[in-house]
Design a protein around this motif. Sequence first.
Motif, short mmCIF file in Angstrom:
data_model
loop_
_atom_site.label_atom_id
_atom_site.label_comp_id
_atom_site.label_asym_id
_atom_site.label_seq_id
_atom_site.Cartn_x
_atom_site.Cartn_y
_atom_site.Cartn_z
N LEU A 85 0.86 -1.18 0.00
CA LEU A 85 0.00 0.00 0.00
C LEU A 85 0.89 1.23 0.00
O LEU A 85 1.61 1.50 0.96
CB LEU A 85 -0.91 0.00 1.23
N LEU A 86 0.87 1.97 -1.12
CA LEU A 86 1.63 3.21 -1.26
C LEU A 86 0.74 4.37 -0.86
O LEU A 86 -0.35 4.55 -1.42
CB LEU A 86 2.07 3.40 -2.72
N VAL A 87 1.18 5.19 0.10
CA VAL A 87 0.36 6.33 0.55
C VAL A 87 1.19 7.60 0.49
O VAL A 87 2.39 7.59 0.78
CB VAL A 87 -0.19 6.10 1.97
N ALA A 88 0.56 8.69 0.12
CA ALA A 88 1.27 9.97 0.01
C ALA A 88 0.32 11.13 0.26
O ALA A 88 -0.90 10.99 0.12
CB ALA A 88 1.90 10.11 -1.38
N ASN A 89 0.88 12.26 0.64
CA ASN A 89 0.11 13.50 0.71
C ASN A 89 -0.24 13.96 -0.70
O ASN A 89 0.38 13.52 -1.67
CB ASN A 89 0.89 14.57 1.47
N HIS A 90 -1.24 14.82 -0.81
CA HIS A 90 -1.77 15.14 -2.14
C HIS A 90 -1.78 16.66 -2.37
O HIS A 90 -2.40 17.40 -1.61
CB HIS A 90 -3.20 14.60 -2.25
N VAL A 188 3.08 -1.04 4.43
CA VAL A 188 2.66 0.28 3.96
C VAL A 188 3.92 1.09 3.65
O VAL A 188 4.84 1.14 4.48
CB VAL A 188 1.80 1.01 5.01
N GLN A 189 3.95 1.71 2.48
CA GLN A 189 5.09 2.53 2.08
C GLN A 189 4.68 3.99 2.05
O GLN A 189 4.01 4.45 1.12
CB GLN A 189 5.59 2.11 0.70
N PRO A 190 5.04 4.78 3.09
CA PRO A 190 4.72 6.21 3.07
C PRO A 190 5.66 6.97 2.13
O PRO A 190 6.87 6.69 2.07
CB PRO A 190 4.95 6.65 4.53
N VAL A 191 5.09 7.91 1.41
CA VAL A 191 5.86 8.78 0.51
C VAL A 191 5.46 10.22 0.81
O VAL A 191 4.27 10.52 0.91
CB VAL A 191 5.58 8.45 -0.97
N HIS A 192 6.44 11.10 0.95
CA HIS A 192 6.16 12.51 1.21
C HIS A 192 6.55 13.32 -0.02
O HIS A 192 7.70 13.25 -0.49
CB HIS A 192 6.94 13.00 2.43
N LEU A 193 5.59 14.10 -0.54
CA LEU A 193 5.81 14.90 -1.74
C LEU A 193 5.91 16.37 -1.39
O LEU A 193 5.14 16.89 -0.58
CB LEU A 193 4.65 14.69 -2.72
N ARG A 194 6.87 17.06 -1.99
CA ARG A 194 7.03 18.51 -1.82
C ARG A 194 7.39 19.12 -3.16
O ARG A 194 8.01 18.47 -4.01
CB ARG A 194 8.15 18.87 -0.83
N TYR A 195 7.04 20.40 -3.34
CA TYR A 195 7.44 21.14 -4.53
C TYR A 195 8.14 22.40 -4.09
O TYR A 195 7.61 23.18 -3.28
CB TYR A 195 6.21 21.48 -5.38
N ARG A 196 9.36 22.60 -4.59
CA ARG A 196 10.16 23.75 -4.21
C ARG A 196 10.72 24.44 -5.44
O ARG A 196 10.81 23.87 -6.53
CB ARG A 196 11.33 23.32 -3.30
#
Length: 269
Positions: A85-90, A188-196
């Motif tokens: 289960l891949l989970v990330a912020n949106h 569960v694989q947490p992924v954190h996404l950011r844009y800079r």
Amino acid sequence: MSVWQPSAPCTPRACIAVTASATAVPRAVLRLAAVTALVLTGVVLTPLGGRIPAEWVRRWCRWIVRAAGVRVRITGTTAPTGGLLLVANHISWMDIPLLAAVRPARMVAKSDIRDWPVAGPVAARGGVLFIDRHRLRALPGTVARIADALRAGQAVGVFPEGSTWCGRAQGTFRRAVFQAALDADVPVQPVHLRYRLAEGSVSTAPAFIGDDSLLASVWRVVTTRGLIAEVEVRRLIPPGSHPDRRTLARAAQPGPTAQPAWTHTALVA
């Protein structure tokens, strides 16, 4: 509004800052054309499904983001094979190819997308698992279908916030989808996404929020100079490490105190 119909307070007018570093219009048009061509290529190849090697899918997903003029920086652990289960912020429409760049997965999406012209049939053929957020009674059945896919050794990608946020703020991970990981006994694989921006500040230009249109969001991305998408693959949460979906969701939630286990860094220039 039900607990499975979260909404973010972010709006384009309040949250999206206009960048002073804009690329020239001709270059932006070329970027938009390149993104469109890559997406259409994916549409054409969708019927091939699982016959396309996973590494090709990952590269194609990175190319979509790179074609928009955005550098991609991936740090952290390598996502394992098998049910996951891949989970990330949106934040953005780019979150989907970025998550697939970590590991190609069947995405969970709202059922409204099924009725979209072109995108709806393509999503259905691509194995998207649809959630009807207007019918709370349908949720257990959706969780069961996700669990079945996980037991079959597939990766399933989901954005548990249930809504996009601007990137400066974020929502709370909803618990329901984590029940599927518990039922299937998969990690569960947490992924954190950011844009800079290149100079280091957080950019809200990629955000796709509120009543914003997809075209407006894409145009902001292709006209913004120096955007970097940061994909932080955090420490894997093994099955059996949390007793219930509440604590599992809390453990997967991105936060400043979470510690990644960095093992590799990839930068697509």
